[in-house]
Design a protein around this motif. Structure first.
Motif, mmCIF file in Angstrom:
data_model
loop_
_atom_site.group_PDB
_atom_site.id
_atom_site.type_symbol
_atom_site.label_atom_id
_atom_site.label_comp_id
_atom_site.label_asym_id
_atom_site.label_seq_id
_atom_site.Cartn_x
_atom_site.Cartn_y
_atom_site.Cartn_z
ATOM 1 N N LYS A 429 26.601 -18.476 5.207
ATOM 2 C CA LYS A 429 26.783 -19.746 4.491
ATOM 3 C C LYS A 429 25.578 -20.675 4.682
ATOM 4 O O LYS A 429 25.045 -21.241 3.720
ATOM 5 N N ALA A 430 25.141 -20.826 5.924
ATOM 6 C CA ALA A 430 23.997 -21.707 6.185
ATOM 7 C C ALA A 430 22.721 -21.141 5.564
ATOM 8 O O ALA A 430 21.872 -21.885 5.062
ATOM 9 N N THR A 431 22.595 -19.821 5.568
ATOM 10 C CA THR A 431 21.422 -19.174 4.954
ATOM 11 C C THR A 431 21.376 -19.466 3.464
ATOM 12 O O THR A 431 20.314 -19.767 2.895
ATOM 13 N N THR A 433 22.678 -21.999 1.934
ATOM 14 C CA THR A 433 22.362 -23.420 1.737
ATOM 15 C C THR A 433 20.853 -23.646 1.793
ATOM 16 O O THR A 433 20.285 -24.392 0.984
ATOM 17 N N VAL A 434 20.196 -22.982 2.747
ATOM 18 C CA VAL A 434 18.737 -23.106 2.851
ATOM 19 C C VAL A 434 18.070 -22.525 1.606
ATOM 20 O O VAL A 434 17.102 -23.084 1.084
ATOM 21 N N HIS A 435 18.587 -21.405 1.138
ATOM 22 C CA HIS A 435 18.021 -20.783 -0.054
ATOM 23 C C HIS A 435 18.074 -21.753 -1.239
ATOM 24 O O HIS A 435 17.083 -21.935 -1.967
ATOM 25 N N GLN A 436 19.199 -22.391 -1.410
ATOM 26 C CA GLN A 436 19.341 -23.341 -2.523
ATOM 27 C C GLN A 436 18.414 -24.553 -2.329
ATOM 28 O O GLN A 436 17.834 -25.059 -3.294
ATOM 29 N N ALA A 437 18.268 -25.006 -1.076
ATOM 30 C CA ALA A 437 17.381 -26.138 -0.802
ATOM 31 C C ALA A 437 15.934 -25.786 -1.118
ATOM 32 O O ALA A 437 15.172 -26.606 -1.654
ATOM 33 N N SER A 461 17.212 -27.117 8.792
ATOM 34 C CA SER A 461 18.469 -26.547 8.285
ATOM 35 C C SER A 461 19.476 -26.314 9.398
ATOM 36 O O SER A 461 19.162 -26.435 10.589
ATOM 37 N N CYS A 463 20.798 -23.342 9.706
ATOM 38 C CA CYS A 463 20.764 -21.894 9.923
ATOM 39 C C CYS A 463 19.865 -21.594 11.122
ATOM 40 O O CYS A 463 18.638 -21.739 11.040
#
Length: 608
Positions: A429-431, A433-437, A461, A463
């Motif tokens: 999930k955190a990964t 989120t970083v990808h989208q950021a 982040s 992650c």
């Protein structure tokens, strides 16, 4: 004009194969450059060159700098001296003639990080090296060699470990190829010859059939026994080529006006002729991290001030430590010193598998891929990072982490295929989120700014895996102006208005970086382990080792020492050679830091 010693004049006057020996700073490199210029004037035909081979790019850089600074050599003479690493020279032969040993016509280099990834599955089936029996070690080695061969023959992916072996096969098997090389390079200079492995020696034997060889060696500086350097190598050269011999051992040009070289020789002998040595300083520290690192930081600041006050341009101060772990600890300490001391700018020579694979993740995120499968590609790169960052000794926890991420990705994609949201407890999930950021970042076309923006997104982040990637990638220094990576990324932006090919450009840049020879010598504060300092020189050197851990006044552990455990064990020849090499890297001052309650055993007089 260079003021040559009688021994150096002998090198210039001799003909045929030559063996030139001498200690650190004895002038082997200088006289070999003058010899090469003389050959260029007197013995070369049009189109021929003198080849100067060395193991490390750092040494190549130093040789190139020395050639450039040599005022009595003309531009035309300099132009016929070609300086390169063994790896780069071998790769040129493999690319052209690899088909003679069964390699495909199209080949690529399997870099150490990608070799680690390719062999990680095989290696994961074995326990840690220290727990393997001799039979298991032999089996593991045999299987690794077989897989390297398969990758080269079937996929055209050639790792560095195969270079010397296969080039030896080519040269011993083809007189035509040998003749081609000796016609182009009738004279070859072999730097640091004492560290030649068995496979490299086999190549040298073949080269010497048609070319005149000039071997430069320090018999007391053989510090690469672990990769096959043989103490009999100089005798092999003598027996095979019957060279003229030139001993420069009594000369010291690097640290003139000091007794650094004398101290280094006394370290080898285990007997100290003096109580004080000009240019060599000692400091002790208390055996705990805070006081040890405080002492080191104080010495670094004082050394830096001395060099700055001396108004020397491009000064260098090296901190040399016994282990890779200490390199990281020292670098972390300089980045965040104790108390109110501001960060101390420096570079750290760490193993590059982790940083390179981390850089691939940053480069991929620069591409801002929005296509289906882009997130899968990011997770796969993260898995590769865990498979490869440990190099030839993958950590079991890292391999398990990669397996955990792949299993989580399968569940993630299964939920998406079923039209369901991702599992609420997914480790990805955190990964995601970083990808989208990263996709949402507004990039500018300035590779340095944009690289930093992506790295900042990882650092900030939630992650933990990508935070670690951001830390690792700080060790990558390929974005300075004029570098291949920077130019490639800038051109990519100009062509497409985005970094469409950032990952491929980054991978290509690391391969080219490995073979690059136009490196400036290190400047400023540099941290590295003692092995990596070989062939280099600095204005000042600080040698810093670990300390004992005690319980009830007894030593219960003694890690990161110059001598393992700081225990006297026989002649300790390898440790003495390594210590001497480190001490003699300095031009003006060497400072040795050792624990007060367990001084380095090499600093104590040998018992009669």
């Amino acid at each position: 004009m260079v003021d040559l010693t009688e021994a150096q004049k002998g090198v210039l006057e001799a003909e045929g194969h030559q063996l030139v020996t001498g200690g650190p700073g004895s002038g082997k490199t200088t006289v070999s450059i003058l010899k090469a210029a003389k050959i260029g004037r007197e013995a070369l035909k049009p189109g021929q060159r003198i080849l100067f081979l060395s193991f490390a790019r750092a040494t190549v850089s130093r040789v190139l700098e020395a050639i450039d600074e040599e005022k009595q050599i003309t531009r035309k003479e300099k132009a016929v001296i070609e300086v390169d690493t063994y790896h780069a020279f071998f790769w040129r032969i493999l690319k052209t003639h690899g088909y003679l040993v069964g390699f495909p016509r199209r080949m690529t280099i399997l870099t150490p990080p990608n070799e680690a990834i390719a062999l990680s599955g095989l290696r994961s089936g074995y326990k840690a090296a220290s727990k393997l029996t001799d039979e298991e070690k032999a089996e593991k080695k045999e299987r690794e060699e077989a897989e390297r061969e398969r990758l080269a023959r079937d996929e055209g992916k050639v790792c560095f470990d195969l270079f010397a072996t296969k080039v030896g096969d080519i040269l011993h098997g083809s007189q035509k190829v040998r003749t081609l090389i000796s016609t182009m390079y009738p004279f070859i200079v072999l730097d640091e010859f004492q560290d030649t492995s068995a496979e490299q020696w086999r190549v040298v034997e073949a080269l010497g059939m048609g070319s005149t060889l000039i071997a430069l060696a320090d018999p007391e500086q053989r510090i690469f026994d672990f990769i096959g350097a043989d103490p009999e190598r100089l005798n092999h050269f003598r027996a095979t080529f019957h060279p003229s011999e030139h001993d420069l051992a009594g000369d010291n040009h690097r640290s003139k006006g000091t007794e650094i070289a004398l101290f280094g020789n006394d370290i080898l002998a285990g007997q100290f002729r003096k109580s004080n040595y000009e240019g060599v300083h000692f400091e002790v520290f208390e055996s705990n991290p805070n006081q040890a690192f405080t002492t080191l930081t104080t010495q670094v600041l004082q050394g830096r001030k001395r060099l700055i006050d001396g108004e020397k341009r491009d000064w260098s101060l090296a901190i040399l430590v016994p282990t890779k772990k200490m390199t990281r600890l020292v670098s972390d300490t300089l980045r965040e010193p104790f108390g109110n001391v501001p960060p101390i700018g420096h570079s750290a020579a760490v193993d590059m598998e982790g940083p390179i694979l981390a850089a691939e993740i940053v480069a991929f995120l620069l591409q801002q891929g929005r296509q289906a499968g882009a997130f899968d590609d990011l997770v796969e790169l993260l898995c590769s990072y865990y498979h490869g960052r440990g190099g030839s000794t993958p950590n079991k926890g890292d391999l398990e982490e990669a397996a955990r991420l792949r299993a989580a990705l399968a569940k993630w994609n299964a939920s998406a295929a079923a039209g369901k949201p991702p599992p609420g407890n997914s480790v990805l999930k955190a990964t995601a989120t970083v990808h989208q950021a990263a996709i949402a970042l507004v990039l500018t076309g300035d590779p340095d700014k944009d690289w930093r923006a992506v790295r900042a997104a990882l650092e900030g982040s939630a992650c933990s895996r990508l935070k670690e990637v951001a830390t690792q990638v700080r060790n990558v220094r390929l974005l300075e102006r004029g570098t291949q990576l920077r130019q490639g990324l800038m051109q990519d932006w100009r062509d497409a208005g985005s970094y469409r090919n950032a990952l491929e450009i980054t991978r290509r840049a690391f391969v080219q970086e490995h073979f690059a020879t136009a490196h400036k010598p290190e400047t400023g504060v540099i941290v590295m382990n003692m092995h990596k300092a070989k062939g280099k020189q600095f204005d000042e050197v600080i040698i810093f080792e670990g300390w004992p851990r005690r319980a009830k006044r007894e030593i219960v552990a003694n890690p990161d020492r110059i001598v393992t455990g700081n225990i006297r064990d026989g002649a300790m020849t390898q440790a003495r050679q390594n210590f001497r090499v480190s001490v003699t890297r300095a031009k003006s001052r060497t400072t040795i830091l050792t624990p007060r309650d367990d001084v380095c055993v090499l600093l104590l007089e040998d018992e009669a």
